[in-house]
Structure formats: C-alpha cells, structure tokens
Motif scaffolding. Structure first.
Motif, short mmCIF file in Angstrom:
data_model
loop_
_atom_site.label_atom_id
_atom_site.label_comp_id
_atom_site.label_asym_id
_atom_site.label_seq_id
_atom_site.Cartn_x
_atom_site.Cartn_y
_atom_site.Cartn_z
N ALA A 344 0.83 -1.21 0.00
CA ALA A 344 0.00 0.00 0.00
C ALA A 344 0.86 1.26 0.00
CB ALA A 344 -0.92 0.00 1.22
N TRP A 345 2.08 1.16 0.56
CA TRP A 345 2.99 2.31 0.66
C TRP A 345 4.40 1.78 0.85
CZ3 TRP A 345 6.12 3.80 4.84
CH2 TRP A 345 6.72 5.06 4.73
N GLN A 346 5.37 2.52 0.32
CA GLN A 346 6.77 2.10 0.41
C GLN A 346 7.67 3.31 0.36
OE1 GLN A 346 7.86 -0.96 -2.40
NE2 GLN A 346 10.03 -0.46 -2.31
N PHE A 347 8.77 3.28 1.14
CA PHE A 347 9.79 4.33 1.11
C PHE A 347 11.16 3.67 1.18
CE2 PHE A 347 12.78 7.22 3.13
CZ PHE A 347 12.59 8.38 2.41
N ASP A 348 12.07 4.07 0.29
CA ASP A 348 13.42 3.51 0.26
C ASP A 348 14.37 4.49 0.94
OD1 ASP A 348 15.79 2.24 -0.21
OD2 ASP A 348 15.49 1.97 -2.35
N SER A 349 14.93 4.08 2.07
CA SER A 349 15.80 4.95 2.85
C SER A 349 17.26 4.87 2.42
CB SER A 349 15.71 4.59 4.33
OG SER A 349 16.40 3.37 4.58
N GLY A 350 17.65 3.78 1.78
CA GLY A 350 19.04 3.58 1.42
C GLY A 350 19.86 2.94 2.52
N SER A 351 19.25 2.65 3.67
CA SER A 351 19.95 1.99 4.78
C SER A 351 19.01 1.01 5.46
CB SER A 351 20.43 3.03 5.79
OG SER A 351 21.01 2.41 6.93
N GLY A 352 19.57 -0.07 5.99
CA GLY A 352 18.75 -1.12 6.57
C GLY A 352 18.15 -0.75 7.91
N PHE A 353 17.19 -1.60 8.34
CA PHE A 353 16.48 -1.38 9.60
C PHE A 353 16.55 -2.62 10.48
CE2 PHE A 353 14.43 1.36 6.52
CZ PHE A 353 14.26 2.55 7.21
N THR A 354 16.78 -2.40 11.77
CA THR A 354 16.51 -3.37 12.82
C THR A 354 15.40 -2.84 13.72
OG1 THR A 354 18.73 -4.31 12.83
CG2 THR A 354 17.46 -4.55 14.85
N ALA A 355 15.35 -1.53 13.88
CA ALA A 355 14.34 -0.89 14.72
C ALA A 355 12.94 -1.11 14.17
CB ALA A 355 14.62 0.60 14.84
N ALA A 356 11.97 -1.09 15.07
CA ALA A 356 10.55 -1.15 14.69
C ALA A 356 9.99 0.25 14.55
CB ALA A 356 9.77 -1.93 15.76
N PRO A 357 8.91 0.42 13.79
CA PRO A 357 8.26 1.73 13.73
C PRO A 357 7.59 2.06 15.06
CG PRO A 357 7.51 0.26 11.95
CD PRO A 357 8.26 -0.58 12.93
N ALA A 358 7.51 3.35 15.35
CA ALA A 358 6.64 3.89 16.41
C ALA A 358 5.58 4.72 15.70
CB ALA A 358 7.43 4.73 17.39
N ILE A 359 4.31 4.50 16.05
CA ILE A 359 3.22 5.18 15.37
C ILE A 359 2.31 5.86 16.39
CG2 ILE A 359 1.18 4.87 13.91
CD1 ILE A 359 2.60 2.52 12.58
N ALA A 360 2.19 7.18 16.28
CA ALA A 360 1.31 7.93 17.18
C ALA A 360 1.13 9.33 16.62
CB ALA A 360 1.90 8.01 18.59
N GLN A 361 -0.01 9.95 16.96
CA GLN A 361 -0.27 11.35 16.63
C GLN A 361 -0.09 11.64 15.15
OE1 GLN A 361 1.84 13.89 19.52
NE2 GLN A 361 1.80 12.18 20.95
N GLY A 362 -0.50 10.67 14.31
CA GLY A 362 -0.46 10.86 12.87
C GLY A 362 0.90 10.73 12.24
N HIS A 363 1.88 10.21 12.99
CA HIS A 363 3.24 10.10 12.49
C HIS A 363 3.78 8.67 12.67
CE1 HIS A 363 2.82 14.43 13.17
NE2 HIS A 363 3.81 14.60 12.31
N LEU A 364 4.71 8.32 11.78
CA LEU A 364 5.49 7.09 11.90
C LEU A 364 6.95 7.49 12.03
CD1 LEU A 364 5.23 3.83 9.79
CD2 LEU A 364 7.45 4.91 10.15
N VAL A 365 7.63 6.97 13.05
CA VAL A 365 9.04 7.29 13.30
C VAL A 365 9.84 5.99 13.35
CG1 VAL A 365 10.70 8.35 14.88
CG2 VAL A 365 8.44 9.40 14.56
N ILE A 366 10.96 5.95 12.63
CA ILE A 366 11.80 4.75 12.61
C ILE A 366 13.24 5.15 12.30
CG2 ILE A 366 11.30 4.27 10.16
CD1 ILE A 366 11.38 1.25 10.88
#
Length: 380
Positions: A344-366
């Motif tokens: 449904a949605w995708q964003f390419d950051s150019g760097s890998g992830f181990t952290a999980a998203p945090a979602i609140a107040q209309g925002h996603l932070v990772i």
C-alpha cells in the motif's frame, strides 16, 4: 519428557481467569502516545492511530554510529536511543533536539516513558531512569550484562531483562530492587504483562510465567530454540518466534500448565525469527531472517500470506488501521494491506532497519542502521 515444570498448584486457575478477563476488558494503548516497546504492556504492536494513506517524509535527524533502538512518542516528543551512547529527545513536529542524555555506552534498548520518566538500558549493563523534561538522570541501576530488553510496568514497578541471565523488578521511585529471577540464559526479549503475572522467553529456550508480587516462577515451558522475540499477549494466549524457524502460540488458561496450541513453520524456508510479532484479532504478523513478513492465522496457526523483501526482516511490525508497517534490512519501509500482503505504501531509505516503527499522533518514526531517524506523516 514433559515440557511443563509446575512450581505452584492448580489453585491459581480461577484467579488467573479473573485476571485475564480484566486484562482483556482494559484498553491496550493510549490514543495519543506510543509510550513503550510494542505500544503497550501486552506488546501486541497495535497503534491506536490510523496513518494517512499517502505518508510523506516530514524530517530526519542524524545520530552518529547508528540506531537499533525503536522510538517512543509521548506528548509531542520523540525519544530514541543511539549506538553513540546517547538517549535523544526531539520535537515530533519538526525533529529539533530538545536534549540528549549520555548513558556512556551503546543503546540498543528501546525507551519506555511513564509518569514523566524515560527508562532505558545500555550495553554496559546499566538501566537508566531519566527525567523526560530535562534529560537529567533520576537514578541508575547496575546489572552484570548488557540490557537490550526494554522496560515494562506493573503499578509502581518496572521490569526488564539483562544479559546477566536475570529478569529484574525495580521500584520506579528510586530504582531499588524488589526482586530478580535468575534464568539459564540471556534475557534479550522484553517481558510482557498480563494480570498479576509477567511472561518472558529467553536464550535458555524457555518460556517463563512469573508472579509479579514476589518474583516466584509459576511455570516454565521448554521451547525448541533460543528466543529473541518479545511475547505478544492476547487474552489467554502468548505468541512469539524462536531461532528454530518457529512461531508458537501458547495457551495460558492454566498458569501452572501452559499448553502449546500451534506451531507455525514455513514449508520451505527455515530461518530464525528475531522480530517480535504484531497480533490482531485475526492475524499474527512477524518478520523472519528468511527475508519475509509472515501473516499467520491467529486461531489455526496456518499461513495466510507472506511478503518477500530483498533482505532479512528483523524490524518488528506495527499495525495501523488496515495496514502493517515494518522496515527491511534492504532499506525499505513498507506498509502492506492486512488482507492480502499487497504493498500500500513504500519508502526507500538507502539503509537497513533493525528498529521497529513507532506510530502515534499521525506520524510514523523509525531509525536506520546508518543513524537516520526518519519521521513520516500526512502531506504538509
């Protein structure tokens, strides 16, 4: 050989069922905040917010060395730990630094915020309580091994695990020890709370159920492999993955005798599960080192769908509305439709992830492994 070793008698059963009913009736999360790892004491990975359909980058903040810690979002502030040894507090609105706290060693633990205090562990073995407004230390408790586990709470007590093989319970007021329980291996995962009990699984390949009032172990259940996955609790059920390519559902109706309900294993690909599950009413969603996100039927344990990325999935998924969000080791953040796993949605950051998203107040932070903390929200 019987897997379950009983410590207390069956008389706990009726009390346990009452506690479970209360836990199910209670709200899981605040509608405003994402205050701790997996979003709440039962660690279900469910966000109260439904994110905008078309998420767009809002800001990014650079943290030297990298980020493995998953953020907390409370009262318009983002809290996150860095591999540079600092705990950061940032404005959710614009990513500006409010303060940073020097823990003195790498932080892989994810912050938990409660009653104006941020709790976080470091890789030297210290567990820190930091004032959420000023960034000043309130107290520090020393363990004998890295603290990668995040904190969970029971009343005025805080619980977490350490690589010194112990599960700890401290007073939030001053950090004094209430009790500690020694296990036979590292306690990497974050303990989950249900009723008056804490559940934890660790690197001794054992799932433990512990009475919080006195730290007495009620029962243990022997598993097929090490567990880094934090248990998610739904009513009388616990869900988690292990390093033997399995995802397990345990029935905790009788606390002295946990029973395996089902074990899921992909029919072809056998890789460890490092990710922690998100659990809806219908699905258990978990990332694997097989490069997949797996959606499993919560009742039957049968696979519903899988989504394949270009690298391992160690990031733990979070559900928001009808989408599930997670990061991949290949650098993408995905939002998949729960119904069928389509993108449904995708964003390419150019760097890998181990952290999980945090979602609140209309925002996603990772945060990325290269040290970029990314914030997404609706169109500006």
């Amino acid at each position: 050989m019987e897997k379950v070793k009983t410590v207390l008698g069956r008389s706990l059963g009726l009390v346990w069922m009452a506690l479970l009913a209360a836990a199910v009736a209670a709200p899981l999360d605040s509608a405003q905040d994402w205050n701790q790892w997996r979003g709440g004491a039962q660690q279900r990975g469910l966000a109260a917010d439904t994110l905008p359909a078309n998420l767009q980058p809002q800001w990014k903040f650079e943290i030297p060395v990298g980020i493995e810690s998953s953020a907390a979002i409370v009262d318009g502030t983002v809290y996150v730990g860095g591999l540079d040894g600092h705990l950061y507090a940032l404005n959710l609105s614009d990513g500006k630094l409010k303060w940073k706290y020097d823990a003195g060693e790498e932080i892989k633990s994810s912050p938990a915020v409660r009653h104006g205090t941020v709790y976080i562990g470091d890789e030297l073995g210290n567990f820190h309580a930091v004032d959420a407004r000023s960034g000043q230390a309130r107290w520090v408790y020393e363990t004998n091994g890295p603290v990668t586990s995040s904190a969970n709470f029971f009343g005025e007590w805080v619980l977490f695990g350490s690589y010194d093989n112990n599960l700890y319970c401290l007073k939030t007021s001053d950090g004094s020890l209430v009790w500690k329980l020694e296990t036979a291996g590292y306690v990497h995962a974050t303990p989950a709370i249900v009723g008056d009990y804490v559940t934890v699984a660790g690197c001794d390949a054992t799932f433990r159920l512990v009475r919080i009032s006195d730290g007495r172990q009620v029962a243990l259940f022997e598993l097929a492999g090490y567990v880094a996955s934090s248990p998610a609790i739904v009513g009388r059920h616990a869900y988690f993955g292990n390093f033997e390519s399995q995802v397990t559902s345990l029935d905790l109706s009788d606390p002295a005798h946990p029973k395996e309900e089902w074990t899921y294993k992909h029919p072809r690909r056998e890789f460890p599960y490092f990710s922690s599950p998100a659990v809806t009413d219908e699905l258990v969603l978990i990332g694997g080192r097989d490069k997949m996100l797996h959606a499993i039927d919560r009742k039957s344990g049968e696979g519903r769908w899988t989504f394949t990325t270009r690298a391992r999935v160690e990031s733990s998924p979070v559900v928001s509305g009808q989408r599930v969000f997670f990061g991949a080791g290949s650098g993408e953040v995905f939002g998949l439709n729960l119904a069928d796993g389509s993108v449904a949605w995708q964003f390419d950051s150019g760097s890998g992830f181990t952290a999980a998203p945090a979602i609140a107040q209309g925002h996603l932070v990772i945060g990325t492994l290269d040290g970029e903390l990314l914030c997404f929200g609706g169109p500006k």
